[in-house]
Design an enzyme around this catalytic site. Structure first.
Site, PDB file in Angstrom:
ATOM      1  CG  LEU A  30      32.559  34.349  -7.043  1.00  0.00           C
ATOM      2  CD1 LEU A  30      32.173  34.811  -8.443  1.00  0.00           C
ATOM      3  CD2 LEU A  30      33.965  33.804  -7.027  1.00  0.00           C
ATOM      4  CB  CYS A  31      31.110  37.699  -1.036  1.00  0.00           C
ATOM      5  SG  CYS A  31      30.145  36.286  -0.452  1.00  0.00           S
ATOM      6  N   GLY A  32      34.555  36.451  -0.559  1.00  0.00           N
ATOM      7  CA  GLY A  32      35.545  36.217   0.484  1.00  0.00           C
ATOM      8  C   GLY A  32      35.028  35.300   1.576  1.00  0.00           C
TER       9      GLY A  32
END
Length: 292
Positions: free
Chosen positions: A88-90
């Site tokens: 969930l951090c690109g």
């Protein structure tokens, strides 16, 4: 038209997701402030120390041999791939692993490559694909202190001096700002390659007076400077992770908000169409009764 119940369920689901992304953004922002403060304080010290150290080593010439600056034919390469423990951090993790893969397929193709994963994502990616992985330190981001990082740096440096590795390369995200993280390839060992990555060190030769002795500089200052450089890279990666996650969650929150607007508009249209249909049915029934 869409079923009212289905649209209402989607609205509830997207609203719940939006609350989660907002919370994750706030948590990432809090962690980012601490991580950013650490790296901003570390950078000037690390940069100046590295510049001085490289200049001292180069000024020694062949007069004194530095084990960490020994140039030899590259056969065994250690790639230190720094990722996060969570997603969930690109593209934060995928960019590092793409660059690591690019080095293996390009510059170090045909060499004996060992991966030192720092971060759970990197460990899982390379261990599942059968690479030669060192699994001892991938949980470093659970407790980032200089003491824990020093243990990893000692392992890497001992591996180089014992000729287990001929070259050590760090691959990590350099923290520029909250929205931008640059994938960086840093040639950590041998030391001679550090000078090329330090601005202002090119073609500079300073006559240093070394106290108490050159031997002491080599034995004490050089290892300490290398450990500091390694620590800085880990802090860069940590700050980049929180910045990337904060940006990613902010975008996710905005997207959820846009989706909610569309769903609410669809819900209102469907509801209005349903009411209009019921009215038409009532009017048609009334007309039918009048005609009988």
């Amino acid at each position: 038209m869409a079923n009212l119940k289905e649209v209402k369920q989607r609205i509830t689901s997207v609203s719940s997701t939006q609350q989660i992304t907002k919370a994750m953004k706030m948590v990432a922002a809090a962690k980012l402030r601490k991580a950013q403060d650490k790296i901003l304080k570390m950078r000037p010290f690390s940069k100046k120390l590295t510049a001085i150290l490289n200049d001292v080593v180069s000024s020694m010439g062949g007069e004194l041999q530095v084990a960490y600056a020994e140039q030899r034919e590259v056969q065994n390469v250690l790639l230190v791939s720094m990722t996060s423990d969570k997603g969930l951090c690109g593209a934060f993790n995928s960019n590092v692993m793409k660059m690591t893969n690019s080095l293996m397929e390009g510059e170090f193709k045909g060499k004996n490559i060992t991966i030192l994963p720092l971060g759970k994502k990197s460990y899982e990616f390379y261990s599942k694909r059968g690479f030669n992985v060192i699994p001892d330190y991938f949980e470093i981001f659970n407790n980032i202190t200089f003491d824990t990082v020093r243990a990893i740096a000692n392992f890497v440096m001992d591996g180089y001096t014992s000729k287990k590795f001929d070259k050590v390369v760090l691959v990590y995200n350099h923290f520029r700002n909250v929205a931008t993280q640059d994938v960086t390839v840093e040639h950590f060992l041998p030391m001679g390659s550090l000078a090329s990555s330090t601005p202002g060190t090119e073609n500079r030769h300073t006559d240093y007076i070394l106290e108490p002795s050159k031997e002491f500089i080599v034995q004490e200052l050089v290892p300490s400077a290398l450990k500091t450089q390694f620590y800085k890279a880990i802090l860069e990666s940590n700050a980049s992770e929180h910045g990337a996650r904060m940006t990613s969650m902010d975008k996710a929150t905005e997207n959820a908000n846009d989706l909610l607007k569309e769903l609410k508009l669809l819900y209102n249209r469907s509801r209005q169409a349903s009411i209009t249909g019921e009215i038409l049915e009532i009017v048609a029934g009334a007309n039918a009764l009048e005609g009988t």
